[in-house]
Design a protein around this motif. Sequence first.
Motif, mmCIF file in Angstrom:
data_model
loop_
_atom_site.group_PDB
_atom_site.id
_atom_site.type_symbol
_atom_site.label_atom_id
_atom_site.label_comp_id
_atom_site.label_asym_id
_atom_site.label_seq_id
_atom_site.Cartn_x
_atom_site.Cartn_y
_atom_site.Cartn_z
ATOM 1 N N SER A 196 11.628 -5.126 -35.601
ATOM 2 C CA SER A 196 10.463 -5.121 -36.473
ATOM 3 C C SER A 196 10.271 -6.498 -37.119
ATOM 4 O O SER A 196 10.128 -7.493 -36.417
ATOM 5 C CB SER A 196 10.622 -4.003 -37.514
ATOM 6 N N HIS A 251 10.255 -10.631 -35.659
ATOM 7 C CA HIS A 251 9.294 -11.681 -36.024
ATOM 8 C C HIS A 251 10.042 -12.928 -36.488
ATOM 9 O O HIS A 251 9.715 -14.059 -36.096
ATOM 10 C CB HIS A 251 8.401 -11.137 -37.144
ATOM 11 N N SER A 285 7.356 -7.285 -34.802
ATOM 12 C CA SER A 285 6.028 -7.727 -35.229
ATOM 13 C C SER A 285 5.840 -9.162 -34.740
ATOM 14 O O SER A 285 6.730 -9.745 -34.141
ATOM 15 C CB SER A 285 5.876 -7.618 -36.752
ATOM 16 N N GLU A 343 0.953 -4.987 -35.679
ATOM 17 C CA GLU A 343 1.757 -3.889 -36.177
ATOM 18 C C GLU A 343 0.941 -3.050 -37.157
ATOM 19 O O GLU A 343 0.105 -3.574 -37.888
ATOM 20 C CB GLU A 343 3.045 -4.380 -36.857
ATOM 21 N N ALA A 361 1.516 -1.752 -40.237
ATOM 22 C CA ALA A 361 2.560 -1.971 -41.234
ATOM 23 C C ALA A 361 2.485 -0.952 -42.353
ATOM 24 O O ALA A 361 1.449 -0.791 -42.979
ATOM 25 C CB ALA A 361 2.444 -3.381 -41.818
ATOM 26 N N GLN A 390 1.371 -10.247 -40.987
ATOM 27 C CA GLN A 390 0.070 -10.127 -40.323
ATOM 28 C C GLN A 390 -0.612 -11.484 -40.184
ATOM 29 O O GLN A 390 -1.291 -11.743 -39.189
ATOM 30 C CB GLN A 390 -0.806 -9.145 -41.101
ATOM 31 N N THR A 400 4.531 -0.642 -33.655
ATOM 32 C CA THR A 400 4.196 -1.676 -32.659
ATOM 33 C C THR A 400 4.101 -0.954 -31.316
ATOM 34 O O THR A 400 5.088 -0.863 -30.590
ATOM 35 C CB THR A 400 5.272 -2.788 -32.615
#
Length: 255
Positions: A92, A96, A118, A122, A124, A181, A207
């Motif tokens: 997750s 990233h 992510s 995603e 979130a 994001q 995701t």
Amino acid sequence: MLQAIGMKEEQGFKYIDQGSGEILLLLHGLFGALSNWEEVVNKFSGKHRIIIPMLPIYELPVRQAGLEKLIEFLESFIDHMGLEKFDIMGNSLGGHMALMYTLKHPEKVNRMILTGSSGLFENAMGGSFPRRGSYDYIKERVEYTFYDPNTATEEYIQEVFETTKDIPKCLRIVSIAKSAQRNNLAKELHKIKAKTLLIWGLNDTITPPMVGHDFNRLIANSQLRFIDKCCHAPMMEQPEQFNKILEEFLNKEVA
């Protein structure tokens, strides 16, 4: 639990460091914990040195809470540990971070493993202010991240619930989720040269599978494996299958 067994603390860092051999650095997600990786540690610490830092998600200054500060923390931790070359794996938000670190320090990363990462898209949970004080709402949202809702223990749900009752913690969660994001990596992923394994839950609601396909398309040296009846945290939901896929990848690349 894993935290109680092997937690180390020095110079402001809390982490697990178990086993010996090739280094596998693991990064948990936004609502994650060191215990998320328990089955991975049990399986691989016999042949690998597994290092898991506790990410300071709730300790960052509220106004600075975001991926940039988390990457600074990760850089400081890696320097503190004296790590030169390692495999990096993230779930997750941790995925990233693994991506951003690898893009910034390609010379450090041998191989990368992403699961439910992510970085492209995603749904979130922290994208809007969590509804404070509603246990049922938090329970529903936590269970939404698992294919089998029973995977979310009462202890884990209660832990997330307590976190969302804390306004400063909520503000950090929202800030970090929005930072994730903003940090869309679609135009950067072609730069990654490290061999990459993508392990995705076929039933991922956060995701979705299309995100795994997109990562596979955009990262040149990558392979994608799906696990059925599995949502956003394959290493917790389907640990045997997850570890089997990971072991094949690690052994194949060594051979």
